[in-house]
Design a protein around this motif. Structure first.
Motif, PDB file in Angstrom:
ATOM      1  N   MET A 126      23.795   5.125   8.140  1.00 30.48           N
ATOM      2  CA  MET A 126      22.490   5.715   7.903  1.00 30.48           C
ATOM      3  C   MET A 126      21.442   4.409   7.797  1.00 30.48           C
ATOM      4  N   THR A 127      20.441   4.742   8.510  1.00 27.78           N
ATOM      5  CA  THR A 127      19.554   3.642   8.466  1.00 27.78           C
ATOM      6  C   THR A 127      18.497   3.563   7.442  1.00 27.78           C
ATOM      7  N   SER A 128      17.891   2.415   7.150  1.00 29.05           N
ATOM      8  CA  SER A 128      16.866   2.362   5.950  1.00 29.05           C
ATOM      9  C   SER A 128      15.691   1.848   6.424  1.00 29.05           C
ATOM     10  N   HIS A 129      14.610   2.654   6.373  1.00 32.24           N
ATOM     11  CA  HIS A 129      13.414   2.036   6.649  1.00 32.24           C
ATOM     12  C   HIS A 129      12.175   2.230   5.689  1.00 32.24           C
ATOM     13  N   VAL A 130      10.825   1.700   6.036  1.00 28.54           N
ATOM     14  CA  VAL A 130       9.942   1.787   4.896  1.00 28.54           C
ATOM     15  C   VAL A 130       8.694   2.618   5.637  1.00 28.54           C
ATOM     16  N   THR A 131       8.212   3.587   4.835  1.00 26.55           N
ATOM     17  CA  THR A 131       6.831   3.862   5.312  1.00 26.55           C
ATOM     18  C   THR A 131       5.817   3.731   3.833  1.00 26.55           C
ATOM     19  N   THR A 132       4.581   3.924   3.886  1.00 32.44           N
ATOM     20  CA  THR A 132       3.715   4.103   2.912  1.00 32.44           C
ATOM     21  C   THR A 132       2.476   4.985   3.223  1.00 32.44           C
ATOM     22  N   HIS A 133       1.703   5.244   2.190  1.00 29.07           N
ATOM     23  CA  HIS A 133       0.537   6.016   2.203  1.00 29.07           C
ATOM     24  C   HIS A 133      -0.247   5.782   1.039  1.00 29.07           C
ATOM     25  N   VAL A 134      -1.558   5.303   1.533  1.00 30.69           N
ATOM     26  CA  VAL A 134      -2.635   4.875   0.308  1.00 30.69           C
ATOM     27  C   VAL A 134      -3.746   5.739   0.343  1.00 30.69           C
ATOM     28  N   LEU A 135      -3.793   6.376  -0.887  1.00 25.07           N
ATOM     29  CA  LEU A 135      -5.022   7.406  -1.099  1.00 25.07           C
ATOM     30  C   LEU A 135      -5.939   6.878  -2.021  1.00 25.07           C
ATOM     31  N   ASP A 136      -7.518   6.557  -1.855  1.00 19.29           N
ATOM     32  CA  ASP A 136      -8.452   6.260  -2.316  1.00 19.29           C
ATOM     33  C   ASP A 136      -8.793   7.358  -3.331  1.00 19.29           C
ATOM     34  N   ALA A 137      -8.612   7.136  -4.690  1.00 27.91           N
ATOM     35  CA  ALA A 137      -8.537   8.103  -5.574  1.00 27.91           C
ATOM     36  C   ALA A 137     -10.109   8.318  -6.252  1.00 27.91           C
ATOM     37  N   VAL A 138     -10.911   7.413  -5.932  1.00 30.88           N
ATOM     38  CA  VAL A 138     -12.476   7.289  -6.118  1.00 30.88           C
ATOM     39  C   VAL A 138     -13.155   8.014  -5.172  1.00 30.88           C
ATOM     40  N   ALA A 139     -12.831   7.717  -3.685  1.00 26.59           N
ATOM     41  CA  ALA A 139     -13.392   8.376  -2.638  1.00 26.59           C
ATOM     42  C   ALA A 139     -12.701   9.628  -2.412  1.00 26.59           C
ATOM     43  N   GLY A 140     -11.612   9.845  -2.749  1.00 26.76           N
ATOM     44  CA  GLY A 140     -10.935  11.420  -2.376  1.00 26.76           C
ATOM     45  C   GLY A 140     -10.642  11.597  -1.205  1.00 26.76           C
ATOM     46  N   ARG A 141      -9.855  10.305  -0.431  1.00 24.73           N
ATOM     47  CA  ARG A 141      -9.735  10.367   0.829  1.00 24.73           C
ATOM     48  C   ARG A 141      -8.598   9.201   1.075  1.00 24.73           C
ATOM     49  N   PRO A 142      -7.846   9.436   2.240  1.00 23.74           N
ATOM     50  CA  PRO A 142      -6.872   8.352   2.518  1.00 23.74           C
ATOM     51  C   PRO A 142      -7.809   7.014   2.734  1.00 23.74           C
ATOM     52  N   ALA A 143      -7.117   5.767   2.332  1.00 16.65           N
ATOM     53  CA  ALA A 143      -7.521   4.572   2.472  1.00 16.65           C
ATOM     54  C   ALA A 143      -7.179   3.955   3.632  1.00 16.65           C
ATOM     55  N   ALA A 144      -7.992   3.949   4.764  1.00 18.96           N
ATOM     56  CA  ALA A 144      -7.714   3.492   5.919  1.00 18.96           C
ATOM     57  C   ALA A 144      -8.248   1.982   6.140  1.00 18.96           C
ATOM     58  N   GLY A 145      -7.327   1.307   6.856  1.00 20.18           N
ATOM     59  CA  GLY A 145      -7.810  -0.055   7.032  1.00 20.18           C
ATOM     60  C   GLY A 145      -7.084  -1.179   5.942  1.00 20.18           C
ATOM     61  N   VAL A 146      -6.255  -0.712   5.100  1.00 19.79           N
ATOM     62  CA  VAL A 146      -5.595  -1.357   3.958  1.00 19.79           C
ATOM     63  C   VAL A 146      -4.716  -2.260   5.045  1.00 19.79           C
ATOM     64  N   GLY A 147      -4.589  -3.849   4.546  1.00 17.33           N
ATOM     65  CA  GLY A 147      -3.417  -4.669   5.075  1.00 17.33           C
ATOM     66  C   GLY A 147      -1.990  -4.267   4.330  1.00 17.33           C
ATOM     67  N   VAL A 148      -0.986  -4.302   4.717  1.00 13.86           N
ATOM     68  CA  VAL A 148       0.353  -4.100   4.129  1.00 13.86           C
ATOM     69  C   VAL A 148       1.280  -4.958   4.514  1.00 13.86           C
ATOM     70  N   THR A 149       1.895  -5.934   3.759  1.00 10.69           N
ATOM     71  CA  THR A 149       2.928  -6.768   4.388  1.00 10.69           C
ATOM     72  C   THR A 149       4.289  -6.301   3.610  1.00 10.69           C
ATOM     73  N   LEU A 150       5.341  -6.671   4.176  1.00 13.90           N
ATOM     74  CA  LEU A 150       6.837  -6.064   3.803  1.00 13.90           C
ATOM     75  C   LEU A 150       7.267  -7.579   3.875  1.00 13.90           C
ATOM     76  N   SER A 151       8.017  -7.734   2.489  1.00 14.16           N
ATOM     77  CA  SER A 151       8.934  -9.059   2.857  1.00 14.16           C
ATOM     78  C   SER A 151      10.336  -8.866   1.806  1.00 14.16           C
ATOM     79  N   ARG A 152      10.956  -9.617   1.961  1.00 14.59           N
ATOM     80  CA  ARG A 152      12.632  -9.589   1.374  1.00 14.59           C
ATOM     81  C   ARG A 152      12.757 -10.871   0.594  1.00 14.59           C
ATOM     82  N   HIS A 153      13.160 -10.693  -0.551  1.00 15.08           N
ATOM     83  CA  HIS A 153      13.640 -11.611  -1.566  1.00 15.08           C
ATOM     84  C   HIS A 153      14.985 -12.101  -1.121  1.00 15.08           C
ATOM     85  N   ALA A 154      14.923 -13.574  -0.635  1.00 17.88           N
ATOM     86  CA  ALA A 154      16.155 -14.067  -0.334  1.00 17.88           C
ATOM     87  C   ALA A 154      16.072 -15.505  -0.492  1.00 17.88           C
ATOM     88  N   GLY A 155      17.342 -16.003  -1.362  1.00 17.89           N
ATOM     89  CA  GLY A 155      17.442 -17.507  -1.741  1.00 17.89           C
ATOM     90  C   GLY A 155      16.386 -17.970  -2.519  1.00 17.89           C
TER      91      GLY A 155
END
Length: 112
Positions: free
Chosen positions: A1-30
């Motif tokens: 089985m594969t493992s992959h990542v998704t995300t969803h950012v909601l702006d609670a103040v504006a009451g809408r999706p947060a478009a344009g948020v930069g997201v980075t994924l890193s792995r702890h190693a060594g």
């Protein structure tokens, strides 16, 4: 089985999706971090595929560029970024890591 990542950012103040948020994924190693992928949330506040289709087991970090998001809206924020570390296990499949965001608070959970 594969493992992959998704995300969803909601702006609670504006009451809408947060478009344009930069997201980075890193792995702890060594004792450090190795970059895996980066993306920007779409108009629905989502990153539908972050990184490769198959992640190795280990500890990963997602960083959301929340300071830049709020600065673009001329809003002050307490959090220049939101950092979430989480574990990926073999055979667990999809990892959905959403955040509910405001300038002075955030929450997260393991989604589906």
């Amino acid at each position: 089985m594969t493992s992959h990542v998704t995300t969803h950012v909601l702006d609670a103040v504006a009451g809408r999706p947060a478009a344009g948020v930069g997201v980075t994924l890193s792995r702890h190693a060594g004792g450090g971090l190795t970059g895996v992928a980066s993306a920007v949330t779409d108009d629905d506040g989502r990153v539908r595929e972050l990184g490769p289709e198959r992640l190795e087991a280990g500890v990963y970090r997602i960083v959301f560029a929340t300071g830049e998001y709020f600065a673009a809206r001329e809003q002050r924020t307490f959090y220049p970024q939101v950092t979430i570390d989480f574990s990926v296990e073999d055979g667990q499949g999809h990892y959905h890591v959403p955040i509910l965001l405001s300038p002075f608070a955030y929450s997260t959970y393991r989604g589906s």
